[in-house]
Scaffold this motif. Sequence first.
Motif, PDB file in Angstrom:
ATOM      1  N   GLY A 208       0.829  -0.940   0.180  1.00  0.00           N
ATOM      2  CA  GLY A 208      -0.026   0.067   0.060  1.00  0.00           C
ATOM      3  C   GLY A 208       0.878   1.272   0.109  1.00  0.00           C
ATOM      4  N   ALA A 209       2.159   1.131  -0.083  1.00  0.00           N
ATOM      5  CA  ALA A 209       3.175   2.344  -0.241  1.00  0.00           C
ATOM      6  C   ALA A 209       2.869   3.400  -1.526  1.00  0.00           C
ATOM      7  CB  ALA A 209       4.304   1.887  -0.225  1.00  0.00           C
ATOM      8  N   TYR A 210       2.335   2.317  -2.502  1.00  0.00           N
ATOM      9  CA  TYR A 210       1.921   3.123  -3.773  1.00  0.00           C
ATOM     10  C   TYR A 210       0.330   2.718  -4.040  1.00  0.00           C
ATOM     11  CZ  TYR A 210       0.930   4.488  -8.459  1.00  0.00           C
ATOM     12  OH  TYR A 210       0.416   4.890  -9.830  1.00  0.00           O
ATOM     13  N   VAL A 211      -0.540   3.776  -4.192  1.00  0.00           N
ATOM     14  CA  VAL A 211      -2.031   3.290  -4.623  1.00  0.00           C
ATOM     15  C   VAL A 211      -2.188   3.823  -5.798  1.00  0.00           C
ATOM     16  CG1 VAL A 211      -4.504   3.532  -4.102  1.00  0.00           C
ATOM     17  CG2 VAL A 211      -2.791   3.572  -2.013  1.00  0.00           C
ATOM     18  N   PRO A 212      -2.598   2.873  -6.879  1.00  0.00           N
ATOM     19  CA  PRO A 212      -2.976   3.434  -8.211  1.00  0.00           C
ATOM     20  C   PRO A 212      -3.908   4.422  -8.232  1.00  0.00           C
ATOM     21  CG  PRO A 212      -2.672   0.985  -8.025  1.00  0.00           C
ATOM     22  CD  PRO A 212      -2.799   1.454  -6.765  1.00  0.00           C
ATOM     23  N   PRO A 213      -3.887   5.190  -9.235  1.00  0.00           N
ATOM     24  CA  PRO A 213      -4.978   6.106  -9.419  1.00  0.00           C
ATOM     25  C   PRO A 213      -6.461   5.623  -9.861  1.00  0.00           C
ATOM     26  CG  PRO A 213      -3.452   6.006 -11.415  1.00  0.00           C
ATOM     27  CD  PRO A 213      -2.903   5.291 -10.309  1.00  0.00           C
ATOM     28  N   ALA A 214      -7.506   6.388  -9.754  1.00  0.00           N
ATOM     29  CA  ALA A 214      -8.543   5.702 -10.008  1.00  0.00           C
ATOM     30  C   ALA A 214      -8.743   5.130 -11.464  1.00  0.00           C
ATOM     31  CB  ALA A 214      -9.792   6.828  -9.709  1.00  0.00           C
ATOM     32  N   GLY A 215      -9.449   4.154 -11.520  1.00  0.00           N
ATOM     33  CA  GLY A 215      -9.423   3.604 -12.923  1.00  0.00           C
ATOM     34  C   GLY A 215      -8.394   2.635 -13.364  1.00  0.00           C
ATOM     35  N   THR A 216      -7.205   2.495 -12.565  1.00  0.00           N
ATOM     36  CA  THR A 216      -6.189   1.775 -12.957  1.00  0.00           C
ATOM     37  C   THR A 216      -6.043   0.819 -11.909  1.00  0.00           C
ATOM     38  OG1 THR A 216      -4.969   3.586 -13.872  1.00  0.00           O
ATOM     39  CG2 THR A 216      -3.602   1.583 -13.179  1.00  0.00           C
ATOM     40  N   SER A 217      -5.969  -0.523 -12.086  1.00  0.00           N
ATOM     41  CA  SER A 217      -5.825  -1.656 -10.966  1.00  0.00           C
ATOM     42  C   SER A 217      -4.369  -2.096 -10.799  1.00  0.00           C
ATOM     43  CB  SER A 217      -6.610  -2.771 -11.444  1.00  0.00           C
ATOM     44  OG  SER A 217      -5.854  -3.348 -12.555  1.00  0.00           O
ATOM     45  N   VAL A 218      -4.244  -2.682  -9.581  1.00  0.00           N
ATOM     46  CA  VAL A 218      -2.810  -3.306  -9.169  1.00  0.00           C
ATOM     47  C   VAL A 218      -2.374  -4.140 -10.483  1.00  0.00           C
ATOM     48  CG1 VAL A 218      -1.709  -4.407  -7.553  1.00  0.00           C
ATOM     49  CG2 VAL A 218      -3.131  -2.876  -6.767  1.00  0.00           C
TER      50      VAL A 218
END
Length: 631
Positions: A208-218
């Motif tokens: 969770g150190a980086y959370v993708p922007p809305a509309g982009t999945s891990v």
Amino acid sequence: MLKIASRDRTILMRVVWGALLAMLCAGPAAAQVSEGPSASGVIGQVFETIRPVTEAGLHGFFQLLDNQPIAFVLLALAIGTLIGKFSFKTISLGSTAGTLLVGVVLSMIAQAAYGITYAIPGILSSFMLLLFMYALGLKVGPQFFSGLRKGGLAFVGIGVIVWSLNWVICYFGAKLVGLAPGYATGLISGSYTITAILGVGQSALASGAYVPPAGTSVEQVGANMAAAYAISYVLSTVFTILLIRYLPRIFGYDAKAEAKLAEAQFSGGATDPVPGAPGALVMGFSPYDLRAFAVTHKDFVGQKLSQLAIDFPQVPIIQVVRDGEVLDLSGDLMLTKDDIITVRGDVHDLIHTDGGLIGPESDVSLARRIPLVVADIHVGKHKHAGKSLAELGQVMPGGVTVQALFRAGNELPLGPKIEVQFSDVLRLTGPDAAIKVMAKQLGGQAILATMKSEVLYLALAMLAGYLVGIVTVTISGIPFSLGTSAGVIMAGVGVSYFRSRNPNFGGPVNEGARSFLQDFGLNAFVAVLSANVGPKVISALSGDTLLWLALIGVAGALIPPLVAFYVGIKVFGLNAIISDGASTGARNSTPSLNAIMEESQSSVAAIPYPVSYALTTVLALIGGYFSMILT
């Protein structure tokens, strides 16, 4: 003896061939005649194995390579090595880059044309790489610590330059052209050819150190990393090999000449390889020679060997032949007329020891058939400490001479007044039996050239290096480790370092075996790697980002070592080959190291490699992690 006429022999051959054809045509029924497998059954099984391949054509061929991965590795090695030998205006790929290209092309064709995805177990490539690293460490170990003392700060500086430039080019390049999240980290990983950077990138996503922007999945970010990695990895590997190979030439340096200068610089003026090093136990030029004389002079007839050793210490008698037989010299033998004596001494002294003193020179093969050997002997008795070479020479068996003297891994100049100390290593030449007697007197063991390799030490040292390499320390979510490759090469360095001080440590390693491990290990690793990377390249060959991935990846791979090499020679004043080796280690490109060693025909470029390699491995992991969380 039974003789068969030509006509009868022809008839007999026809009968034999007819019988064989009858067996082949008889089918399974004929096979029941004997209990064991018949010729037709064996041949039938062979054709049953080959038939699917021949019926399916190229598809069957690529399917065979998928079913038999060892066949893929050997085919890539063979064709890649052949291609690597071709040169255009003195420029060639070399065996490593050739093998990589062939393997990638084969795996890409299999994927694109027939939907076959090669996946060779990574343990094979990992083990081959470790064999290469250990063999390389064995060769450069004694020079490694000398290199640290002479250029350690410069090697660190080159490592920092390569790492920082790579990070800036890949991260800001991806940001400048608007690439989606994940591509920057994949570019750093691929252009640096460090797969572990993908792992720290995934770790940043998972924690969770980086959370993708809305509309982009891990999952999409992970796919972006993989695509950028695949494209930049293949391109950067091939082009970096070529760049590193020809960097000295680009800047006007002769690689072979620079390598010779570097070898002289890091040898400290030594002319003989240290104990355990390649070529240490090779009989090179020697001022000493064997000659045989028939005893006719009155001053030799009737004289005992002990008295002659006192009268002529510079020309010791090492063998006596009488009536066609070699005599035992354990007693104080007395010479008789027409004995043939074999002496070994300085050629200058032997020239003056002619027939006028002893008798006519003899060419009897039995008198001259004395094998001479080279041996390293560790001085293990304190009673010899403080003795000069002149004093020590008085107790040496006939024909044994000192070729070199080493103390703490450093060669000392030879001279009659040089004193021998406990734990020194003497390199002696002479008859095998006399060498072994001298070794016993010195309290050591005669380490002779051998065709065997010390598997026990190899396994234990590689195991120790591997275990050290896998130790991982996690700081702020970033896993740090030395890495198995760095751990194993340092194990090889350690073994060769201690062997240079005491040749009894691990025994000798045949140079042919060591060289084979080095060459085959790396190229087999590259062959397996190419099989597994090829399909990923196919999956990445789509979309508008392909060109940017290629351009940024190649720039991130090539510009940093180019700049670092220039800084190394102009700012730090390094030898061109040493600067090239440091830049290669900073780029973490093991295949490129092999390329510059091939070009320079020397392994001296490997001296700075472990220093910059270990440093930038750690820095690259840190940089990969931050490239993900800062996206």
